[in-house]
Design a protein around this motif. Structure first.
Motif, short mmCIF file in Angstrom:
data_model
loop_
_atom_site.label_atom_id
_atom_site.label_comp_id
_atom_site.label_asym_id
_atom_site.label_seq_id
_atom_site.Cartn_x
_atom_site.Cartn_y
_atom_site.Cartn_z
N PRO A 81 10.16 -14.34 -3.89
CA PRO A 81 9.58 -13.33 -3.01
C PRO A 81 10.18 -11.98 -3.38
O PRO A 81 11.30 -11.91 -3.88
CB PRO A 81 10.06 -13.74 -1.60
CG PRO A 81 10.63 -15.11 -1.76
CD PRO A 81 11.06 -15.26 -3.18
N PRO A 82 9.45 -10.88 -3.17
CA PRO A 82 10.02 -9.58 -3.48
C PRO A 82 11.16 -9.24 -2.53
O PRO A 82 11.21 -9.73 -1.41
CB PRO A 82 8.86 -8.62 -3.28
CG PRO A 82 7.97 -9.32 -2.33
CD PRO A 82 8.11 -10.78 -2.59
N GLU A 87 0.36 -1.04 -10.41
CA GLU A 87 0.87 -1.39 -11.74
C GLU A 87 0.59 -0.25 -12.74
O GLU A 87 1.45 0.08 -13.57
CB GLU A 87 0.23 -2.69 -12.25
CG GLU A 87 0.62 -3.94 -11.47
CD GLU A 87 -0.22 -4.18 -10.22
OE1 GLU A 87 -1.11 -3.33 -9.91
OE2 GLU A 87 -0.01 -5.20 -9.54
N ILE A 105 7.68 0.96 -4.41
CA ILE A 105 7.23 -0.33 -4.92
C ILE A 105 7.77 -0.48 -6.34
O ILE A 105 7.41 0.29 -7.24
CB ILE A 105 5.69 -0.41 -4.89
CG1 ILE A 105 5.18 -0.25 -3.45
CG2 ILE A 105 5.21 -1.72 -5.50
CD1 ILE A 105 3.67 -0.26 -3.30
N VAL A 125 9.89 -4.07 -2.48
CA VAL A 125 9.18 -3.03 -1.73
C VAL A 125 10.17 -2.47 -0.71
O VAL A 125 10.67 -3.20 0.14
CB VAL A 125 7.94 -3.58 -1.01
CG1 VAL A 125 7.21 -2.45 -0.30
CG2 VAL A 125 7.00 -4.28 -2.00
N LEU A 174 6.06 -8.12 -9.25
CA LEU A 174 6.60 -7.28 -8.19
C LEU A 174 8.06 -7.68 -7.92
O LEU A 174 8.35 -8.86 -7.72
CB LEU A 174 5.76 -7.48 -6.93
CG LEU A 174 6.09 -6.59 -5.73
CD1 LEU A 174 5.94 -5.11 -6.06
CD2 LEU A 174 5.18 -6.94 -4.56
#
Lengths: 179, 179
Positions: free
Chosen positions: A165-166, A76, A110, A99, A96
């Motif tokens: 979810p990312p 971050e 990221i 990725v 987030l």
């Protein structure tokens, strides 16, 4: 011979299974591992922060504030530093977003969703220009990197949803990320 | 002097703002960036795969299959390779579980939830032993690393939920991850 010099040969270290650069004068092994890029989709109200690159690769093309993570920082903190360096932007990391793996160039990217704490932005040394654009104003044909496009489109697909979810590499992009 | 040799001095490259190792014979700059550890919480039915370390650091302590990501692979491929190398395990990656930053040692740890494709496991060269344990059998006091404990507890807290944002560093752990 200065103390900083090294004398590398290529070899497979004991207990390892692949070639590394090994110093012949000491026990230093130069492990080369993937590098991490940290960045963010940064918004102010309904606008998105984009930066026009002043450096290669892709000089003159637009991208999101992002760059190589440095030692001693969190992911971050790295993303916030890049926004500060490239767009003089003060951002708050929200979550987030994605990725991505780019094995061809051994990168892991990221990406966060973040928001500006104030609309004050300005081009840093690595940017020719920075601006806040609406979704319809994004210069898609002048974007520097596929992954910036992925992050923008994936963020937009959430349509305001903040718990998710990312994302990962989009389907059908292997030809872009594999050697 | 062989072709592989380098002669490094510490300096700040043009346009940069921090010290790097720079070769005095060519334009090579040795950027040192954080390294990525990839690993997973691997299950077979109600059991979890753990590995007893045969190498330092923390030789003889238990951990999850995890290790340094290599060039040319995706994060999922790296996590699967580590499970294969450390536990002779064939795993299927299910989803991203957590991303941790450990600035003190400049690591980013990317942890997945995965499952075994078969219960056949065996100690690889870097493990003294591997086993499948129930939640109640986890040897908490003999675990090698805090992040393996975080991943286990965060996975367990999901109580079977499979759609979730990934976890990050737990609250109150800054003293463990900062220099």
């Amino acid at each position: 011979m200065s103390r900083e010099s090294a004398d590398f040969k290529i070899g497979i270290p004991d207990g390892d299974d692949r070639e590394r650069r090994m110093c012949q004068r000491c026990d230093f092994i130069d492990y080369v591992n993937p590098k991490i890029v940290v960045g963010s989709v940064v918004t102010w109200e309904d606008k998105i922060l984009i930066c026009k690159r002043a450096i290669e690769p892709r000089l003159g093309f637009w991208t999101l504030p992002a760059g190589f993570m440095e030692n001693g920082e969190s992911i971050e903190e790295g993303a916030a530093r890049e926004a500060r360096e490239e767009a003089c932007a003060n951002i708050e990391i929200e979550r987030l977003l994605a990725v991505y793996s780019i094995p061809r160039i051994s990168q892991v990217q990221i990406m966060f969703k973040a928001k500006l704490r104030s609309p004050d932005i300005a081009a840093g040394p690595e940017s020719q220009d920075v601006k806040l654009v609406t979704w319809d104003e994004i210069p898609w044909k002048e974007m520097a990197f596929p992954s910036a496009v992925w992050a923008l489109k994936q963020w937009h697909s959430l349509n305001g949803e903040t718990v998710h979810p990312p994302f990962g590499n989009p389907e059908g992009t292997d030809h872009m990320t594999r050697g």
